[in-house]
Design a protein around this motif. Structure first.
Motif, PDB file in Angstrom:
ATOM      1  N   ILE A   1     -12.626   0.341  -1.558  1.00 29.57           N
ATOM      2  CA  ILE A   1     -11.331   0.677  -0.960  1.00 29.57           C
ATOM      3  C   ILE A   1     -10.232   0.018  -1.781  1.00 29.57           C
ATOM      4  CG2 ILE A   1      -9.869   0.524   1.090  1.00 29.57           C
ATOM      5  CD1 ILE A   1     -12.419   0.345   2.770  1.00 29.57           C
ATOM      6  N   GLN A   2      -9.413   0.838  -2.427  1.00 25.96           N
ATOM      7  CA  GLN A   2      -8.302   0.349  -3.237  1.00 25.96           C
ATOM      8  C   GLN A   2      -7.072   1.203  -2.948  1.00 25.96           C
ATOM      9  OE1 GLN A   2      -9.181  -0.095  -7.437  1.00 25.96           O
ATOM     10  NE2 GLN A   2     -11.333  -0.587  -7.051  1.00 25.96           N
ATOM     11  N   LYS A   3      -6.022   0.572  -2.468  1.00 25.76           N
ATOM     12  CA  LYS A   3      -4.790   1.297  -2.165  1.00 25.76           C
ATOM     13  C   LYS A   3      -3.591   0.536  -2.737  1.00 25.76           C
ATOM     14  CE  LYS A   3      -6.830   4.499   0.325  1.00 25.76           C
ATOM     15  NZ  LYS A   3      -6.815   4.462   1.796  1.00 25.76           N
ATOM     16  N   GLN A   4      -2.519   1.292  -3.035  1.00 26.59           N
ATOM     17  CA  GLN A   4      -1.315   0.677  -3.578  1.00 26.59           C
ATOM     18  C   GLN A   4      -0.098   1.483  -3.158  1.00 26.59           C
ATOM     19  OE1 GLN A   4      -2.724   1.363  -7.664  1.00 26.59           O
ATOM     20  NE2 GLN A   4      -0.878   2.584  -8.017  1.00 26.59           N
ATOM     21  N   SER A   5       1.061   0.832  -3.158  1.00 24.11           N
ATOM     22  CA  SER A   5       2.306   1.511  -2.795  1.00 24.11           C
ATOM     23  C   SER A   5       3.459   0.950  -3.620  1.00 24.11           C
ATOM     24  CB  SER A   5       2.608   1.326  -1.312  1.00 24.11           C
ATOM     25  OG  SER A   5       3.919   1.778  -1.010  1.00 24.11           O
ATOM     26  N   ASP A   6       4.234   1.861  -4.234  1.00 28.51           N
ATOM     27  CA  ASP A   6       5.432   1.461  -4.970  1.00 28.51           C
ATOM     28  C   ASP A   6       6.642   1.322  -4.049  1.00 28.51           C
ATOM     29  OD1 ASP A   6       4.319   1.428  -7.635  1.00 28.51           O
ATOM     30  OD2 ASP A   6       4.275   3.615  -7.557  1.00 28.51           O
ATOM     31  N   ASP A   7       6.553   1.847  -2.845  1.00 28.94           N
ATOM     32  CA  ASP A   7       7.606   1.742  -1.836  1.00 28.94           C
ATOM     33  C   ASP A   7       9.003   2.025  -2.408  1.00 28.94           C
ATOM     34  OD1 ASP A   7       8.404   1.301   0.859  1.00 28.94           O
ATOM     35  OD2 ASP A   7       9.121  -0.706   0.306  1.00 28.94           O
TER      36      ASP A   7
END
Length: 212
Positions: free
Chosen positions: A65-71
């Motif tokens: 599980i790998q998630k990211q956000s630049d927002d």
């Protein structure tokens, strides 16, 4: 279950200033994706007036599980660098948020990547890195006449110990490394000349600071 993995000790935060922008790195250990999401939302709520709350998390024995956000930051300049810091440090079950309060000076793509990288590193360093190492509970039941010898031998092995129960006999609880539990059981039987009753319990992770 894997034999050991690196993670964070606790929630930590640290702030850095880059060209008048404030970058606050928050990092914490998490046990589930739900917990990671809740952590990110909590930081966003607390820092609702920030320009950006960029984040990443990674969970699972094989980092599945790998998630990211630049927002809102330019694509690839915030969430990905934060995730790369987690990967490069070899951490598992970790969530990181880097909050930015814009200071009026544009940083450019390269500057943003460096800033969010540094913010993630600062938060992780504040949280403290540890190792979670898999142990197995081993209980030894013996007569009182064996207690002194057993305790002395266990001290010599620097064995991790749990609670010792005193009833009509003594039950000594030990926590050897999981992959050494069977061998340790045989050693206890030999040590007590077959008079001790040895039971294998559950596996569990225990914190090791010396692995960091």
């Amino acid at each position: 279950m894997i034999a050991h993995y690196r993670t964070l000790q606790q929630l930590g935060s640290a702030e850095i200033i880059i060209k008048k922008s404030r970058f606050i790195g928050f990092a914490t250990p998490v046990k589930s994706e739900e917990e990671a999401i809740q952590f990110i939302e909590k930081i966003k709520k607390e820092h609702w007036s920030a320009t950006h709350n960029c984040s990443a998390y990674m969970l699972g024995e094989r980092d599945e599980i790998q998630k990211q956000s630049d927002d809102g930051e330019p694509s690839g300049t915030a969430g990905k660098p934060i995730l790369e810091v987690i990967k490069n440090k070899g951490l598992k079950n970790v969530a990181v948020v880097v909050t930015r309060y814009f200071g009026g000076i544009m940083l450019g793509a390269g500057g943003l990547i460096r800033a969010y990288t540094d913010g993630a590193v600062a938060g992780i360093e504040a949280a403290g890195e540890i190792a979670q190492v898999l142990h197995r509970e081993v209980c030894l039941e013996i007569d009182y006449t064996w207690l002194g010898k057993v305790e002395n031998e266990l001290r010599n092995r620097e064995m991790r110990m749990g609670e010792t129960q005193f009833t009509d006999r003594v039950i000594v609880t030990c926590y050897p490394l999981a992959d050494e539990a069977d061998q340790f059981k045989e050693w206890l039987i030999d040590l007590t000349q077959g008079q001790g009753v040895v039971r294998l319990g559950e596996e569990q992770y225990m914190v090791h600071h010396e692995f960091t």
